[in-house]
Design a protein around this motif. Structure first.
Motif, short mmCIF file in Angstrom:
data_model
loop_
_atom_site.label_atom_id
_atom_site.label_comp_id
_atom_site.label_asym_id
_atom_site.label_seq_id
_atom_site.Cartn_x
_atom_site.Cartn_y
_atom_site.Cartn_z
N SER A 1 24.94 73.28 24.41
CA SER A 1 24.59 73.87 23.12
C SER A 1 23.09 74.12 23.09
O SER A 1 22.31 73.46 23.78
CB SER A 1 24.99 72.94 21.97
OG SER A 1 24.19 71.77 21.98
N PRO A 2 22.63 75.09 22.27
CA PRO A 2 21.19 75.38 22.20
C PRO A 2 20.35 74.15 21.87
O PRO A 2 19.28 73.96 22.47
CB PRO A 2 21.11 76.44 21.10
CG PRO A 2 22.43 77.14 21.15
CD PRO A 2 23.43 76.07 21.48
N ALA A 3 20.81 73.33 20.94
CA ALA A 3 20.04 72.15 20.56
C ALA A 3 19.92 71.17 21.72
O ALA A 3 18.84 70.60 21.99
CB ALA A 3 20.68 71.46 19.36
N THR A 4 21.04 70.96 22.43
CA THR A 4 21.03 70.03 23.56
C THR A 4 20.14 70.56 24.67
O THR A 4 19.35 69.81 25.27
CB THR A 4 22.46 69.82 24.10
OG1 THR A 4 23.27 69.26 23.06
CG2 THR A 4 22.45 68.87 25.28
N LEU A 5 20.26 71.85 24.97
CA LEU A 5 19.44 72.44 26.03
C LEU A 5 17.95 72.37 25.68
O LEU A 5 17.10 72.08 26.54
CB LEU A 5 19.85 73.89 26.27
CG LEU A 5 21.12 74.11 27.09
CD1 LEU A 5 21.47 75.59 27.12
CD2 LEU A 5 20.95 73.58 28.51
N ALA A 6 17.63 72.63 24.41
CA ALA A 6 16.23 72.59 23.99
C ALA A 6 15.67 71.17 24.14
O ALA A 6 14.55 70.98 24.65
CB ALA A 6 16.09 73.06 22.55
#
Length: 287
Positions: free
Chosen positions: A107-112
């Motif tokens: 997910s974008p949050a996890t990747l960030a």
């Protein structure tokens, strides 16, 4: 007096070798992460091997590149403790990012989050490795260039983690690892561009001595062996030997008239890795 600093004392040999090591670590890390997603019951093991491979690849890239580092009018040496500590930092911070995306997805949050942590860790490894440098002078850094190198490290780490959970085809993974090699090596040389050395004394020798080269090669021996072992494990993994079935979701066509579908030998052999893991029905043959 500011000394003339070079990162290419041996010409193109060190940057090319450093790039290849970065690519190797990235390629092994991507394949290990793919295996972890295909085999949930062995996920922790594959993610650990992937983190160690990427960490060793980055660290090996750094110190191969540092073989070409020279200061005119100064001898260069390294603090052993800080050098080894930088390897531990590289592996640990990469493991944090790899385990985050391995267990929580892309997910974008996890990747960030994972990309930022890993990128800052990679940058910390680089500058801790630079703190291990001893010379008859003091090292100074350009703040803006240092910030740029950290930004490159975060972007490279985020892209690598995204590729790890999103790209499963063998050839696409190899292509991604080559791009990551450029990014990681670029981060190193961006950071090195920020370095200047103010001499407090002078030596008649302006390049790395034979003793320094022997030290760096000895330091590199262990991580290189680890990368070789990881490569052997990945290459002889059943999915590599029998074929990946690369997440294509392909299923055999139904047999006419309700008959039983014949399963090709290759698919039959690969089947234990393609079905969801179930503790109740697992046997050693599923591993």
């Amino acid at each position: 007096m500011n000394a003339t600093v070079s990162n290419f004392y041996y010409g193109a040999a060190t940057p090319v070798a450093a790039y290849l090591m970065a690519c190797l670590g990235a390629a092994l890390g991507l394949r290990c992460t793919t295996r972890s997603l295909r085999r949930p019951h062995r996920r922790a093991g594959w993610l650990t091997l992937g983190a160690v491979s990427i960490g060793c690849g980055i660290w090996t890239m750094h110190f191969i590149a540092m073989i070409g580092f020279s200061v005119e009018g100064a001898l260069v040496s390294y603090d052993t403790t800080k050098t080894l500590l930088s390897l531990l930092v590289a592996i640990c911070v990469v493991a944090i990012g790899v385990f985050l995306v391995g267990y929580r997805g892309g997910s974008p949050a996890t990747l960030a989050t994972a990309g930022t942590v890993t990128g800052l860790g990679v940058a910390s490894m680089h500058y801790l490795g630079m703190a291990a440098v001893h010379t008859n002078g003091t090292l100074h850094y350009d703040t803006l260039t240092v910030g740029l190198s950290v930004g490159v490290a975060v972007a490279a780490a985020t892209a690598a983690l995204w590729a790890a959970v999103s790209i499963h085809n063998l050839w696409a993974s190899l292509g991604a690892s080559m791009i990551m090699g450029v990014a990681v090596t670029g981060m190193h040389y961006t950071g090195m561009a920020s370095v200047s050395v103010h001499l407090t004394g002078r030596s008649d020798v302006s390049q790395s001595s034979a003793g320094l080269l022997s030290f760096l090669l000895a330091m590199l021996a262990g991580p290189l062996v680890v990368l070789l072992v990881a490569a052997v494990i990945v290459m002889f993994d059943p999915d590599m030997v029998l074929g990946d079935n690369e997440w294509d979701g392909t299923a055999p066509a139904p047999a006419p008239h309700g008959g039983r579908t014949a399963t090709p030998a290759r698919h039959a052999a690969a089947a234990p890795y393609d079905r969801p893991y179930d503790d109740r029905h697992s046997t050693p043959s599923d591993w």
